[in-house]
Design a protein around this motif. Structure first.
Motif, PDB file in Angstrom:
ATOM      1  N   GLY A 181      -0.220  -7.757   7.636  1.00 16.21           N
ATOM      2  CA  GLY A 181       0.156  -6.759   7.840  1.00 16.21           C
ATOM      3  C   GLY A 181      -1.525  -6.336   8.394  1.00 16.21           C
ATOM      4  O   GLY A 181      -1.137  -5.183   9.613  1.00 16.21           O
ATOM      5  N   ILE A 182      -2.723  -7.125   8.243  1.00 11.82           N
ATOM      6  CA  ILE A 182      -3.127  -6.525   9.045  1.00 11.82           C
ATOM      7  C   ILE A 182      -4.030  -7.696  10.048  1.00 11.82           C
ATOM      8  O   ILE A 182      -4.345  -6.957  10.789  1.00 11.82           O
ATOM      9  CB  ILE A 182      -4.914  -6.761   7.622  1.00 11.82           C
ATOM     10  N   ASN A 183      -4.092  -8.961   9.984  1.00 14.25           N
ATOM     11  CA  ASN A 183      -3.977 -10.352  11.511  1.00 14.25           C
ATOM     12  C   ASN A 183      -2.630 -10.782  11.343  1.00 14.25           C
ATOM     13  O   ASN A 183      -2.787 -11.445  10.343  1.00 14.25           O
ATOM     14  CB  ASN A 183      -5.385 -10.264  10.852  1.00 14.25           C
ATOM     15  N   SER A 226       0.692  -1.435   0.288  1.00  9.23           N
ATOM     16  CA  SER A 226       0.321   0.192  -0.039  1.00  9.23           C
ATOM     17  C   SER A 226       0.877   1.606  -0.144  1.00  9.23           C
ATOM     18  O   SER A 226       1.607   1.663   0.528  1.00  9.23           O
ATOM     19  CB  SER A 226      -0.749  -0.305   1.054  1.00  9.23           C
ATOM     20  N   ALA A 249       2.879  -8.252  10.982  1.00 11.23           N
ATOM     21  CA  ALA A 249       1.919  -6.997  11.886  1.00 11.23           C
ATOM     22  C   ALA A 249       2.349  -6.923  12.715  1.00 11.23           C
ATOM     23  O   ALA A 249       1.533  -6.095  13.389  1.00 11.23           O
ATOM     24  CB  ALA A 249       0.466  -8.281  12.382  1.00 11.23           C
ATOM     25  N   ASN A 309       3.898  -2.873  13.419  1.00 10.79           N
ATOM     26  CA  ASN A 309       3.369  -2.420  12.358  1.00 10.79           C
ATOM     27  C   ASN A 309       2.297  -0.851  12.532  1.00 10.79           C
ATOM     28  O   ASN A 309       1.063  -0.440  12.229  1.00 10.79           O
ATOM     29  CB  ASN A 309       2.588  -2.924  11.629  1.00 10.79           C
ATOM     30  N   GLU A 310       3.100  -0.097  13.514  1.00 13.69           N
ATOM     31  CA  GLU A 310       2.247   1.313  13.718  1.00 13.69           C
ATOM     32  C   GLU A 310       2.112   2.325  12.876  1.00 13.69           C
ATOM     33  O   GLU A 310       1.276   2.940  12.635  1.00 13.69           O
ATOM     34  CB  GLU A 310       4.158   2.147  14.620  1.00 13.69           C
ATOM     35  N   ALA A 311       2.743   2.081  11.521  1.00 17.07           N
ATOM     36  CA  ALA A 311       2.162   2.733   9.993  1.00 17.07           C
ATOM     37  C   ALA A 311       1.060   1.884   9.903  1.00 17.07           C
ATOM     38  O   ALA A 311       0.046   3.067   8.853  1.00 17.07           O
ATOM     39  CB  ALA A 311       3.085   2.732   8.988  1.00 17.07           C
ATOM     40  N   CYS A 312       0.246   0.836  10.036  1.00 20.98           N
ATOM     41  CA  CYS A 312      -0.731   0.130   9.680  1.00 20.98           C
ATOM     42  C   CYS A 312      -0.086  -0.005   7.934  1.00 20.98           C
ATOM     43  O   CYS A 312      -1.882   0.213   7.440  1.00 20.98           O
ATOM     44  CB  CYS A 312      -1.981   1.449   9.717  1.00 20.98           C
ATOM     45  N   MET A 313       0.633  -0.217   7.674  1.00 18.22           N
ATOM     46  CA  MET A 313       0.690  -0.102   6.163  1.00 18.22           C
ATOM     47  C   MET A 313       0.277  -1.788   6.159  1.00 18.22           C
ATOM     48  O   MET A 313       0.782  -2.669   6.473  1.00 18.22           O
ATOM     49  CB  MET A 313       2.123  -0.131   5.568  1.00 18.22           C
ATOM     50  N   PHE A 314       0.036  -2.025   4.760  1.00 15.94           N
ATOM     51  CA  PHE A 314       0.189  -4.032   4.076  1.00 15.94           C
ATOM     52  C   PHE A 314       0.125  -3.748   3.076  1.00 15.94           C
ATOM     53  O   PHE A 314       0.654  -2.862   2.357  1.00 15.94           O
ATOM     54  CB  PHE A 314      -1.418  -3.934   4.361  1.00 15.94           C
TER      55      PHE A 314
END
Length: 789
Positions: A561-563, A468, A507, A510-515
């Motif tokens: 990176g999501i779960n 992303s 995961a 992953n503080e930037a919430c990237m995937f």
């Protein structure tokens, strides 16, 4: 950073200064006015001259017609005078002799007269009467009776005159008895009172020289042409040398076809005060006029050249143009003198501003102190110069920072490209598994990635993904995801386990919430079985050997990176010979070009259907996308990966002793082995020729052959037929043998080296090395015949 000196000011271009423009436009305006006045003067003068020329031409035509008519009228009067005593039966021979003599002497237009009376028509004249007087060299000569020789031609003319209904004019003729001079004759039949048949005739000879004298009254110039036409439209005489007397109207119009409308009965006659404007066959413009004579049917055609009519006007016009040009030059000198005094301050400011425009900002601009427009402009330029100097220092610092940033991005791009492993190739059980990749980032660095690595000698694992975001953050996150996927490949062999292992680590932190969406696949080269698992990625395409392309049906798990605890279901299939898988990122399928057009899956499937080669399909899809979005560039990162399975043949190893029988046996076994590989006859013959030539040199140049062996290894792939030739003889480099001179004459060519030259020309790769005490030659033969230039 050291500043570079500004470039030298350029030489000001000529012809662009205000002074030059003022002089040029002033000169152009004056020239345009002069041209307009001269044109109006010429057109008005031309109309006036044309009108006067028409009047003069009419006057000349009428004067010429009147003069010629008087000459003809005089001859008619003379003929009537000779006829008068005969018509009253008062015939006297002596009186007739006197009348003939008087007619020839008294009338300057007559050079001959004839009186003929038929026998037994007049009382007292049983033998008739015939007498002809002619004026030669100023003296009158008379021939009568037997002296008047009436030859056959004259008798025919005489008979014709007797049968005429009235007076008539003959056509021009040359009289041999009168020194061949040209005449026309006026003849009148003699009819006695109370008789219908003519008793004779009276004729008067008019020399054409006399009529030509009347034409000579016209101005003596070749540009004025006059022609006299008889009632039957036959030419009597003309001032043009090419028009002969006696010429018919048809022949006359062949010489002067431009006059044909004047004699066309379908055309309305011209008014008496107008002429006929026409163009001759040589391009000369004429103004012509037809004037009738007093005698019925006679007419004069008078043609005048336009250059003759307009000559004086053109001379006056050229004098006017010359005087006008002289006036323009005088005006130009006056304008130049005053423009130099008025525009000199502006030119000085322009020269300083030109130095300012090319970078001479450190030199102040000189400007006058007066408070006019030039002074205000000079002060404004000086304030702009100081402002630009400050901005240049700021821009210089910004450019240095940007250059460092671009350099770092280029290094990052190189590092990112270096992280992507080259596509490997596996081979087992007669099959080869090969792969190809394409990565095109939208910027210097991007978030799309791919990786292919062998899990063992027969199993290949590949991943393709899309992170992303874009730019540097996406590239950094891509590097982390790719590293974790490589590590997961070392621990697991199933795509679902590899993605689960990587998801657990991605995961974390992953503080930037990237995937990242990832497609992982494992393919076995021996069986063709494959397993696929998707983490939110597009399903790949499967192209069959028959050309059919379909999307592989499969379920997808969440993106990495999501779960951390995700399950990725696997899809299984079989990859047959000649088939391949094509994986791609959404930069391909979801590409949106100008005018809101989507590239779409239909176009991707169309390209895959047309391309059977798994190594070219990635480049073909990118080329189709760029052609579809021409001029728009890449709006997103592009990544493609293909894995194809093809049939493969094991290498063919052959060995033989270095003698004639051994070489013959080796060549026979080589041809049978290549035939078993499925090669056509032409590449088999080229391979036999190459091996025969190289090993034949070994048999010729080696002294001791008992200890020498010949080895051949043949490998077949899509690039061609690879041959490795090895012999244990003395060192000999066939690649070092110079090529023969193909342009030299036959008698000057050196014997030897032709076979090796042929071998090298047949190969696309020819490498020699000496290793382990043996000569080794590595060469590659194309499967198709080499193209001859």
């Amino acid at each position: 950073m050291r500043s570079r000196p500004p470039p030298a000011p350029p030489v000001p271009p000529r012809g662009r200064s205000l002074r030059t423009q003022l002089m040029l436009w002033s000169c152009l305006v004056q020239a345009a006015l002069l041209l307009l006045l001269v044109t109006l003067f010429y057109l008005g003068g031309r109309a006036l001259v044309h009108q006067q020329a028409m009047a003069q031409l009419n006057h000349l035509a009428e004067q010429t017609a009147r003069s010629l008519g008087n000459s003809l009228r005089s001859a008619q009067i003379t003929g009537d005078m000779l006829l008068a005593p005969l018509a009253g039966n008062a015939f006297d021979t002596n009186q007739m002799h006197g009348l003939l003599h008087a007619a020839v002497v008294a009338d300057p237009n007559v050079d001959g007269a004839t009186v003929i009376i038929e026998p037994d028509r007049v009382p007292g004249m049983p033998d008739g009467y015939a007498c002809h007087d002619v004026l030669l060299d100023g003296a009158v000569q008379q021939r009568c009776g037997a002296d008047l020789d009436l030859n056959g031609r004259q008798r025919r003319w005489y008979r014709k005159a007797l049968h005429a209904t009235g007076p008539w004019w003959s056509e021009p003729y040359a009289n041999p008895s009168e020194e061949g001079r040209l005449f026309i004759t006026y003849s009148v039949p003699l009819r006695l009172p109370g008789e219908l048949l003519p008793a004779g005739l009276v004729s008067v000879d008019v020399p054409l020289a006399r009529l030509r004298h009347d034409l000579g009254q016209l101005p003596h110039t070749s540009r004025l042409r006059a022609t006299l036409l008889a009632p039957d439209h036959r030419v009597v005489l003309s001032s043009a040398p090419e028009i002969e007397p006696g010429m018919s109207l048809r022949r006359y119009l062949q010489h002067r076809p431009d006059l044909a409308p004047l004699f066309d009965p379908k055309q309305p006659p011209l008014p008496d005060d107008e002429g006929f404007d026409h163009q001759g066959r040589d391009g000369t413009r004429f103004l012509s006029r037809i004037a009738p004579l007093e005698q019925a049917g006679w007419q004069v055609v008078l043609s005048a050249d336009h250059d003759l009519l307009l000559g004086d006007l053109r001379r006056v016009t050229w004098w006017a143009v010359g005087l006008g040009v002289l006036g323009v030059l005088v005006w130009l000198l006056l304008v130049r003198r005053h423009a130099q005094r008025l525009l000199l301050p502006m030119e000085t400011l322009t020269a300083a501003a030109r130095r300012f425009s090319v970078g001479h900002f450190n030199q102040p601009l000189p400007y006058p102190r007066q408070h006019d427009e030039v002074g205000e402009m000079s002060r404004a330029f000086e304030r702009a110069r100081q402002s630009i100097l400050q901005q240049m220092h700021t821009i210089e610092h910004m450019a240095s920072a940007r250059e460092r940033s671009e350099s770092e991005l280029r290094i990052a791009r190189g590092i990112q490209q270096g992280m992507l492993a080259p596509p490997p190739q596996l081979q087992a059980d007669g099959f080869v598994l090969r792969s190809s990749t394409v990565l095109v980032p939208a910027r210097e660095v991007g978030g799309d990635f791919h990786h292919i690595a062998p899990l063992d000698s027969t199993t290949l694992c590949f991943v393709i993904g899309d992170v992303s975001g874009s730019g540097v953050p996406a590239a950094l996150f891509m590097a982390r995801v790719l590293t974790l996927l490589e590590a997961a490949m070392q621990l697991h062999r199933q795509p679902g386990h590899i993605l689960a292992e990587a998801a657990r680590h991605v995961a974390q932190r992953n503080e930037a919430c990237m995937f990242a969406t990832v497609l992982c696949g494992v393919v076995d080269v021996a069986t063709g079985q494959f397993e696929l698992a998707s983490a939110g990625h597009e399903s790949p395409l499967l192209r069959r050997a028959d050309g059919q392309a379909t999307v592989v049906p499969m379920r997808s798990g969440p993106a990495l990176g999501i779960n951390a605890r995700s399950v990725f279901p696997c899809a299984r299939g079989l990859l047959g010979p000649g088939e391949y898988l094509l994986a791609y990122t959404d930069g391909i399928s979801e590409a949106q070009c100008p005018k809101h057009r989507w590239f779409g899956m239909e176009r991707v499937l169309a390209v895959v259907t047309d391309v059977a080669d798994d190594r070219r399909v990635c480049d073909a899809v990118v080329a189709a996308l760029q052609a579809f979005c021409v001029g728009a560039g890449n709006l997103d990162d592009l990544a493609l990966l293909s894995v194809g399975r093809q049939l493969s043949w094991p290498p063919l190893h052959l060995r033989a002793p270095a003698d004639r029988d051994g070489l013959y046996s080796l060549l026979s076994r080589l041809e049978r082995g290549l035939l078993a590989m499925g090669l056509q006859e032409e590449p088999r013959q080229r391979a036999r020729l190459v091996v025969d030539e190289l090993f034949g040199n070994v048999l010729v140049h080696q002294r001791e052959l008992s200890q020498v062996t010949l080895d051949v290894t043949a490998t077949l792939d899509d690039d061609g037929l690879a041959l490795q030739l090895r012999d244990t003889g003395r060192p000999f480099d066939p690649a070092a043998v110079p090529a023969p001179d193909l342009d030299a004459p036959l008698q000057d060519r050196v014997v030897g080296g032709w076979g090796l030259h042929l071998v090298r020309s047949l190969c696309t790769r020819f490498i020699y090395c000496r290793r382990d005490g043996s000569n080794r030659v590595h060469l590659l033969l194309p499967l198709a015949a080499p193209r001859q230039e």
